[in-house]
Design a protein around this motif. Structure first.
Motif, mmCIF file in Angstrom:
data_model
loop_
_atom_site.group_PDB
_atom_site.id
_atom_site.type_symbol
_atom_site.label_atom_id
_atom_site.label_comp_id
_atom_site.label_asym_id
_atom_site.label_seq_id
_atom_site.Cartn_x
_atom_site.Cartn_y
_atom_site.Cartn_z
ATOM 1 N N UNK A 64 2.424 -5.166 -10.600
ATOM 2 C CA UNK A 64 1.852 -3.984 -11.243
ATOM 3 C C UNK A 64 0.428 -3.709 -10.747
ATOM 4 N N UNK A 65 -0.216 -4.714 -10.192
ATOM 5 C CA UNK A 65 -1.536 -4.533 -9.578
ATOM 6 C C UNK A 65 -1.344 -3.975 -8.175
ATOM 7 N N UNK A 66 -2.337 -3.243 -7.693
ATOM 8 C CA UNK A 66 -2.294 -2.715 -6.341
ATOM 9 C C UNK A 66 -2.755 -3.798 -5.365
ATOM 10 N N UNK A 67 -1.880 -4.172 -4.440
ATOM 11 C CA UNK A 67 -2.162 -5.189 -3.427
ATOM 12 C C UNK A 67 -2.798 -6.467 -4.012
ATOM 13 N N UNK A 68 -2.120 -7.109 -4.977
ATOM 14 C CA UNK A 68 -2.693 -8.328 -5.569
ATOM 15 C C UNK A 68 -2.775 -9.452 -4.537
ATOM 16 N N UNK A 69 -3.747 -10.333 -4.746
ATOM 17 C CA UNK A 69 -3.935 -11.446 -3.820
ATOM 18 C C UNK A 69 -4.530 -12.636 -4.554
ATOM 19 N N UNK A 70 -4.359 -13.787 -3.940
ATOM 20 C CA UNK A 70 -4.987 -15.008 -4.416
ATOM 21 C C UNK A 70 -5.456 -15.775 -3.180
ATOM 22 N N UNK A 71 -6.628 -16.377 -3.293
ATOM 23 C CA UNK A 71 -7.160 -17.184 -2.195
ATOM 24 C C UNK A 71 -6.774 -18.637 -2.445
ATOM 25 N N UNK A 72 -6.211 -19.252 -1.432
ATOM 26 C CA UNK A 72 -5.742 -20.626 -1.532
ATOM 27 C C UNK A 72 -6.518 -21.480 -0.531
ATOM 28 N N UNK A 73 -6.886 -22.663 -0.953
ATOM 29 C CA UNK A 73 -7.637 -23.579 -0.094
ATOM 30 C C UNK A 73 -6.715 -24.698 0.350
ATOM 31 N N UNK A 74 -6.566 -24.815 1.658
ATOM 32 C CA UNK A 74 -5.730 -25.839 2.273
ATOM 33 C C UNK A 74 -6.639 -26.841 2.973
ATOM 34 N N UNK A 103 -1.171 -12.437 -0.105
ATOM 35 C CA UNK A 103 -1.308 -11.045 -0.530
ATOM 36 C C UNK A 103 0.060 -10.382 -0.631
ATOM 37 N N UNK A 104 0.222 -9.577 -1.667
ATOM 38 C CA UNK A 104 1.404 -8.715 -1.775
ATOM 39 C C UNK A 104 0.945 -7.296 -1.471
ATOM 40 N N UNK A 105 1.233 -6.833 -0.257
ATOM 41 C CA UNK A 105 0.922 -5.456 0.116
ATOM 42 C C UNK A 105 2.010 -4.569 -0.480
ATOM 43 N N UNK A 106 1.683 -3.946 -1.598
ATOM 44 C CA UNK A 106 2.693 -3.174 -2.333
ATOM 45 C C UNK A 106 2.339 -1.687 -2.412
ATOM 46 N N UNK A 107 1.719 -1.147 -1.383
ATOM 47 C CA UNK A 107 1.312 0.263 -1.346
ATOM 48 C C UNK A 107 2.480 1.170 -1.731
ATOM 49 N N UNK A 108 3.653 0.850 -1.211
ATOM 50 C CA UNK A 108 4.846 1.670 -1.446
ATOM 51 C C UNK A 108 5.148 1.817 -2.935
ATOM 52 N N UNK A 109 4.998 0.757 -3.685
ATOM 53 C CA UNK A 109 5.293 0.782 -5.120
ATOM 54 C C UNK A 109 4.288 1.619 -5.899
ATOM 55 N N UNK A 110 3.136 1.848 -5.301
ATOM 56 C CA UNK A 110 2.067 2.594 -5.966
ATOM 57 C C UNK A 110 1.858 3.976 -5.344
ATOM 58 N N UNK A 111 2.816 4.412 -4.508
ATOM 59 C CA UNK A 111 2.747 5.735 -3.907
ATOM 60 C C UNK A 111 1.591 5.929 -2.942
ATOM 61 N N UNK A 112 1.122 4.838 -2.320
ATOM 62 C CA UNK A 112 -0.042 4.912 -1.429
ATOM 63 C C UNK A 112 0.279 4.518 0.009
ATOM 64 N N UNK A 113 1.525 4.442 0.362
ATOM 65 C CA UNK A 113 1.876 4.044 1.731
ATOM 66 C C UNK A 113 3.299 3.536 1.789
ATOM 67 N N UNK A 114 3.597 2.788 2.856
ATOM 68 C CA UNK A 114 4.970 2.333 3.086
ATOM 69 C C UNK A 114 5.138 0.821 2.988
ATOM 70 N N UNK A 115 4.048 0.087 2.892
ATOM 71 C CA UNK A 115 4.168 -1.377 2.922
ATOM 72 C C UNK A 115 4.682 -1.935 1.600
ATOM 73 N N UNK A 116 5.542 -2.921 1.725
ATOM 74 C CA UNK A 116 6.095 -3.639 0.586
ATOM 75 C C UNK A 116 6.446 -5.038 1.079
ATOM 76 N N UNK A 117 5.406 -5.865 1.297
ATOM 77 C CA UNK A 117 5.618 -7.168 1.909
ATOM 78 C C UNK A 117 4.549 -8.169 1.489
ATOM 79 N N UNK A 118 4.929 -9.431 1.536
ATOM 80 C CA UNK A 118 4.019 -10.534 1.270
ATOM 81 C C UNK A 118 3.514 -11.078 2.603
#
Length: 141
Positions: free
Chosen positions: A44-54, A67-82
């Motif tokens: 439900x957030x636009x392009x949510x992300x979390x920083x992970x330390x390895x 990162x979940x690039x979810x522009x498509x779900x928010x009507x802002x583009x075509x990306x829908x991928x992790x």
């Protein structure tokens, strides 16, 4: 359901930055158990992300972004991928190339570590083309 504690990916030329194409990190498949290795992101957030330390074998810490690039779900583009991004410094430091494998581990206490192995398996197709295996896999331990 038991979450995977160890996953690996054979790097493609695109992952290793050798194609000259612009991409934002390594694609994480949505349809496999690989995604469950990573923390949940709120769609439900636009392009949510979390920083992970390895941590690598030498004890050096690396900050990657899931990162979940979810522009498509928010009507802002075509990306829908992790994607797992910010890995280029690690790849450069260790001179990783296509066919090399990265291994990501998560402990029961959610401590993350990374290691890599140089490419070892290659096969020739009937036409004589060298083919490296590629893709993600979950390793049950």
């Amino acid at each position: 359901m038991k979450l995977p504690s160890l996953i690996s990916k054979i790097l493609s030329a695109n992952d290793a930055g050798e194609t000259g194409a612009h991409q934002a990190g390594i694609l994480i498949p949505k349809s496999s158990g690989v995604i469950s290795f990573f923390p949940h992101l709120n769609a439900e957030e636009y392009n949510p992300r979390v920083h992970l330390f390895f941590t690598d074998a030498a004890g050096e810490r690396w900050e990657f972004a899931f990162i979940y690039y979810n522009n498509r779900l928010h009507g802002r583009g075509t990306r829908n991928e992790y994607r797992l991004t910010r890995m280029t410094p690690y790849f450069h430091r260790h001179n990783l190339k296509p066919g090399d494998e990265i291994i990501l581990k998560r402990s029961e206490r959610d401590h993350f570590s990374i290691e890599h192995h140089r490419k070892c398996q290659a096969e020739r197709t009937a036409g004589g083309v060298l083919r490296l295996s590629a893709g993600w896999k979950i390793i049950d331990i």
